[in-house]
Design a protein around this motif. Sequence first.
Motif, PDB file in Angstrom:
ATOM      1  N   LEU A 128       0.912  -1.249  -0.159  1.00 33.56           N
ATOM      2  CA  LEU A 128       0.230  -0.539   0.063  1.00 33.56           C
ATOM      3  C   LEU A 128       1.454   1.396   0.107  1.00 33.56           C
ATOM      4  CD1 LEU A 128      -2.575  -1.093   2.187  1.00 33.56           C
ATOM      5  CD2 LEU A 128      -3.226  -0.504   0.364  1.00 33.56           C
ATOM      6  N   THR A 129       2.218   1.107  -0.330  1.00 33.12           N
ATOM      7  CA  THR A 129       2.754   2.181   0.104  1.00 33.12           C
ATOM      8  C   THR A 129       4.056   2.852  -0.639  1.00 33.12           C
ATOM      9  OG1 THR A 129       5.195   1.375   1.228  1.00 33.12           O
ATOM     10  CG2 THR A 129       3.034   2.426   2.698  1.00 33.12           C
ATOM     11  N   PHE A 130       4.204   1.409  -2.311  1.00 31.80           N
ATOM     12  CA  PHE A 130       4.816   1.455  -2.613  1.00 31.80           C
ATOM     13  C   PHE A 130       4.645   0.922  -4.659  1.00 31.80           C
ATOM     14  CE2 PHE A 130       9.371   1.366  -4.228  1.00 31.80           C
ATOM     15  CZ  PHE A 130       9.785   0.579  -5.006  1.00 31.80           C
ATOM     16  N   SER A 131       5.184   2.051  -5.414  1.00 24.57           N
ATOM     17  CA  SER A 131       4.762   0.721  -6.958  1.00 24.57           C
ATOM     18  C   SER A 131       5.233   1.456  -8.278  1.00 24.57           C
ATOM     19  CB  SER A 131       3.711   2.112  -7.005  1.00 24.57           C
ATOM     20  OG  SER A 131       3.001   1.382  -8.477  1.00 24.57           O
ATOM     21  N   THR A 132       5.879   0.101  -9.531  1.00 24.87           N
ATOM     22  CA  THR A 132       6.775   0.680  -9.843  1.00 24.87           C
ATOM     23  C   THR A 132       6.257   1.214 -11.086  1.00 24.87           C
ATOM     24  OG1 THR A 132       7.523  -1.694 -10.517  1.00 24.87           O
ATOM     25  CG2 THR A 132       8.991  -0.187  -8.430  1.00 24.87           C
ATOM     26  N   LEU A 133       6.847   1.732 -11.863  1.00 25.18           N
ATOM     27  CA  LEU A 133       6.217   1.557 -13.672  1.00 25.18           C
ATOM     28  C   LEU A 133       7.559   1.155 -14.276  1.00 25.18           C
ATOM     29  CD1 LEU A 133       4.500   2.551 -15.767  1.00 25.18           C
ATOM     30  CD2 LEU A 133       5.175   4.726 -15.905  1.00 25.18           C
ATOM     31  N   THR A 134       7.697   0.667 -15.158  1.00 24.63           N
ATOM     32  CA  THR A 134       8.356   0.669 -16.415  1.00 24.63           C
ATOM     33  C   THR A 134       8.240   0.768 -17.379  1.00 24.63           C
ATOM     34  OG1 THR A 134       9.463  -2.007 -14.703  1.00 24.63           O
ATOM     35  CG2 THR A 134      10.604  -1.339 -17.076  1.00 24.63           C
ATOM     36  N   VAL A 135       9.026   1.453 -18.345  1.00 28.32           N
ATOM     37  CA  VAL A 135       9.283   2.290 -19.866  1.00 28.32           C
ATOM     38  C   VAL A 135       9.561   0.194 -20.907  1.00 28.32           C
ATOM     39  CG1 VAL A 135       9.360   4.121 -21.225  1.00 28.32           C
ATOM     40  CG2 VAL A 135       9.245   4.476 -18.552  1.00 28.32           C
ATOM     41  N   SER A 136       9.103   0.031 -20.978  1.00 30.79           N
ATOM     42  CA  SER A 136      10.100  -0.370 -21.855  1.00 30.79           C
ATOM     43  C   SER A 136      10.715  -0.778 -23.140  1.00 30.79           C
ATOM     44  CB  SER A 136       8.893  -2.090 -21.955  1.00 30.79           C
ATOM     45  OG  SER A 136       8.767  -2.470 -20.563  1.00 30.79           O
ATOM     46  N   ASN A 137      11.547  -1.362 -23.672  1.00 30.33           N
ATOM     47  CA  ASN A 137      11.969  -1.037 -25.265  1.00 30.33           C
ATOM     48  C   ASN A 137      11.787   0.321 -25.485  1.00 30.33           C
ATOM     49  OD1 ASN A 137      12.924  -1.805 -27.589  1.00 30.33           O
ATOM     50  ND2 ASN A 137      10.578  -2.349 -28.145  1.00 30.33           N
ATOM     51  N   MET A 138      12.103   0.885 -24.528  1.00 28.76           N
ATOM     52  CA  MET A 138      11.979   2.692 -25.298  1.00 28.76           C
ATOM     53  C   MET A 138      12.252   3.360 -26.546  1.00 28.76           C
ATOM     54  SD  MET A 138      13.310   3.898 -21.497  1.00 28.76           S
ATOM     55  CE  MET A 138      14.520   2.922 -21.294  1.00 28.76           C
ATOM     56  N   SER A 139      11.490   4.174 -26.612  1.00 23.32           N
ATOM     57  CA  SER A 139      12.063   4.834 -28.242  1.00 23.32           C
ATOM     58  C   SER A 139      12.121   6.681 -27.857  1.00 23.32           C
ATOM     59  CB  SER A 139      11.343   5.048 -29.418  1.00 23.32           C
ATOM     60  OG  SER A 139       9.724   5.297 -28.422  1.00 23.32           O
ATOM     61  N   PRO A 140      12.902   7.070 -28.481  1.00 25.09           N
ATOM     62  CA  PRO A 140      13.040   8.902 -28.521  1.00 25.09           C
ATOM     63  C   PRO A 140      11.972   9.574 -27.832  1.00 25.09           C
ATOM     64  CG  PRO A 140      14.562   8.003 -30.157  1.00 25.09           C
ATOM     65  CD  PRO A 140      13.578   6.652 -29.773  1.00 25.09           C
ATOM     66  N   GLU A 141      10.311   8.875 -28.094  1.00 23.16           N
ATOM     67  CA  GLU A 141       9.390   9.341 -28.799  1.00 23.16           C
ATOM     68  C   GLU A 141       8.714   9.186 -26.662  1.00 23.16           C
ATOM     69  OE1 GLU A 141      10.006   8.709 -32.401  1.00 23.16           O
ATOM     70  OE2 GLU A 141       9.770   6.671 -31.074  1.00 23.16           O
TER      71      GLU A 141
END
Lengths: 116, 116
Positions: free
Chosen positions: B73-86
């Motif tokens: 209830l106090t933590f979260s992560t977001l992953t940005v995968s296979n990144m591109s300049p956009e």
Amino acid sequence: AQSVTQLDSQVPVFEEAPVELRCNYSSSVSVYLFWYVQYPNQGLQLLLKYLSGSTLVKGINGFEAEFNKSQTSFHLRKPSVHISDTAEYFCAVRDHYGGATNKLIFGTGTLLAVQP
Amino acid sequence: SAVISQKPSRDICQRGTSLTIQCQVDSQVTMMFWYRQQPGQSLTLIATANQGSEATYESGFVIDKFPISRPNLTFSTLTVSNMSPEDSSIYLCSAWTGTSMNTEAFFGQGTRLTVV
């Protein structure tokens, strides 16, 4: 779906002049309304909020806003601006009965540019 | 009030790689929200993260590209995968605190991502 319109992308104003930043939202259901400020390269800071009660809301740094249900508006005002008020201002809305999501929807932002 | 800590504060990443952004709240919250702010633009909601269930994604965002975890209830992560300049943007996490009579959304300071 709820949406927020900030008609003015940029508002230039001279120091010590009054300013109004306009905000309209789409839905007529009960809503919570917010104004946030973002200074260059910084995070979001809450200026003021309307949840219920008096339609005239006072916030930090001398800002105030008036909730107008019939016009679905929540315009932000300041009687006399300072150079330090130069920033991006975002209007945001959340449905009062948010249910499972309580999403906060943002307008496109208004850049307040205060000139000496 | 709440304090939301986000890290990293900024990063420069190679295209094709992934970056995981962490968000820590100093109190327990039911829902956490992830936003994207593209250069010079407003905040767009990516997804809502509830503890113990899959995240709910907004139109235009998919789990394969932006996987989210919410282990407590106090933590979260977001992953940005296979990144591109956009994908170069500021990513912010947010949470509501308070009661229905006095509620407010707090934001982390954001993660400024540049993809090269």
